[in-house]
Design a protein around this motif. Structure first.
Motif, short mmCIF file in Angstrom:
data_model
loop_
_atom_site.label_atom_id
_atom_site.label_comp_id
_atom_site.label_asym_id
_atom_site.label_seq_id
_atom_site.Cartn_x
_atom_site.Cartn_y
_atom_site.Cartn_z
N ILE A 26 3.28 147.28 74.88
CA ILE A 26 2.71 147.73 76.15
C ILE A 26 3.82 148.05 77.14
O ILE A 26 3.79 149.10 77.81
CB ILE A 26 1.75 146.65 76.72
N TRP A 27 4.84 147.19 77.23
CA TRP A 27 5.95 147.43 78.17
C TRP A 27 6.69 148.72 77.81
O TRP A 27 6.98 149.53 78.69
CB TRP A 27 6.91 146.24 78.16
N ASN A 37 1.95 133.52 68.53
CA ASN A 37 2.81 133.85 69.69
C ASN A 37 3.68 135.06 69.40
O ASN A 37 3.92 135.89 70.28
CB ASN A 37 3.68 132.65 70.08
N VAL A 53 10.07 139.31 76.56
CA VAL A 53 8.73 138.72 76.63
C VAL A 53 8.84 137.39 75.91
O VAL A 53 9.29 137.34 74.76
CB VAL A 53 7.68 139.61 75.95
N GLU A 68 2.80 142.59 70.89
CA GLU A 68 1.82 143.41 71.60
C GLU A 68 2.27 143.68 73.04
O GLU A 68 2.22 144.81 73.53
CB GLU A 68 0.46 142.74 71.60
N ARG A 69 2.75 142.65 73.71
CA ARG A 69 3.21 142.82 75.09
C ARG A 69 4.46 143.70 75.15
O ARG A 69 4.64 144.47 76.09
CB ARG A 69 3.45 141.47 75.75
N LYS A 89 1.51 138.15 69.81
CA LYS A 89 1.26 138.42 71.23
C LYS A 89 2.51 138.98 71.91
O LYS A 89 2.42 139.89 72.74
CB LYS A 89 0.80 137.15 71.94
N CYS A 90 3.68 138.45 71.55
CA CYS A 90 4.93 138.99 72.11
C CYS A 90 5.12 140.45 71.69
O CYS A 90 5.51 141.29 72.51
CB CYS A 90 6.13 138.16 71.64
#
Length: 73
Positions: free
Chosen positions: A63-64, A53, A9, A59-60, A56-57
Protein backbone atom coordinates in the motif's frame (compact mmCIF):
# COMPACT_ATOMS: atom_id res chain seq x y z
CA UNK A 1 20.39 1.46 -3.02
CA UNK A 2 20.39 3.93 -0.17
CA UNK A 3 21.94 3.34 3.22
CA UNK A 4 18.56 3.79 4.95
CA UNK A 5 15.23 2.34 3.86
CA UNK A 6 12.68 4.73 2.39
CA UNK A 7 10.11 3.43 4.88
CA UNK A 8 9.63 0.70 7.48
CA UNK A 9 6.52 -1.15 8.59
CA UNK A 10 6.72 -3.02 11.89
CA UNK A 11 4.21 -5.32 13.51
CA UNK A 12 5.35 -7.19 16.59
CA UNK A 13 8.85 -8.54 15.92
CA UNK A 14 8.44 -8.48 12.12
CA UNK A 15 9.65 -5.55 10.02
CA UNK A 16 9.26 -4.80 6.32
CA UNK A 17 12.02 -2.46 5.13
CA UNK A 18 11.18 -0.72 1.86
CA UNK A 19 14.05 0.34 -0.36
CA UNK A 20 13.81 2.85 -3.22
CA UNK A 21 16.26 2.39 -6.05
CA UNK A 22 15.46 5.19 -8.51
CA UNK A 23 11.72 4.62 -8.34
CA UNK A 24 11.94 0.83 -8.27
CA UNK A 25 11.01 -0.53 -4.86
CA UNK A 26 12.06 -3.69 -3.06
CA UNK A 27 11.09 -5.05 0.35
CA UNK A 28 13.09 -7.02 2.92
CA UNK A 29 11.19 -8.90 5.63
CA UNK A 30 12.99 -9.62 8.90
CA UNK A 31 12.27 -10.75 12.45
CA UNK A 32 13.98 -9.25 15.50
CA UNK A 33 15.21 -11.46 18.32
CA UNK A 34 17.28 -11.09 21.45
CA UNK A 35 20.46 -13.13 21.99
CA UNK A 36 21.34 -14.80 25.28
CA UNK A 37 23.63 -11.81 25.91
CA UNK A 38 20.69 -9.40 25.54
CA UNK A 39 21.73 -8.04 22.14
CA UNK A 40 19.03 -7.43 19.51
CA UNK A 41 19.60 -9.01 16.08
CA UNK A 42 17.58 -9.59 12.91
CA UNK A 43 17.00 -12.68 10.81
CA UNK A 44 15.11 -13.45 7.62
CA UNK A 45 13.93 -16.73 9.14
CA UNK A 46 10.35 -16.61 10.37
CA UNK A 47 8.50 -18.88 12.79
CA UNK A 48 4.97 -20.07 12.15
CA UNK A 49 3.78 -17.50 14.72
CA UNK A 50 5.40 -14.69 12.65
CA UNK A 51 3.60 -15.43 9.39
CA UNK A 52 0.42 -13.42 9.99
CA UNK A 53 2.45 -10.35 11.01
CA UNK A 54 4.70 -10.86 7.98
CA UNK A 55 1.71 -10.95 5.64
CA UNK A 56 0.27 -7.80 7.22
CA UNK A 57 3.65 -6.05 6.91
CA UNK A 58 3.87 -7.07 3.25
CA UNK A 59 0.35 -5.76 2.61
CA UNK A 60 1.09 -2.43 4.28
CA UNK A 61 4.38 -2.16 2.38
CA UNK A 62 2.51 -2.74 -0.89
CA UNK A 63 0.00 0.00 0.00
CA UNK A 64 2.81 2.44 0.89
CA UNK A 65 4.67 1.72 -2.36
CA UNK A 66 1.48 2.11 -4.40
CA UNK A 67 0.88 5.52 -2.83
CA UNK A 68 4.44 6.61 -3.63
CA UNK A 69 4.05 5.52 -7.24
CA UNK A 70 0.73 7.36 -7.52
CA UNK A 71 2.31 10.55 -6.16
CA UNK A 72 5.06 10.44 -8.79
CA UNK A 73 2.65 10.24 -11.74
Amino acid sequence: MQNQPAHKVRIGLVTASIWNNNGSYSVDLSRSYKTDQGEWKNTSGLFHSDLLNASKCAERAEIWISRQLTKSQ
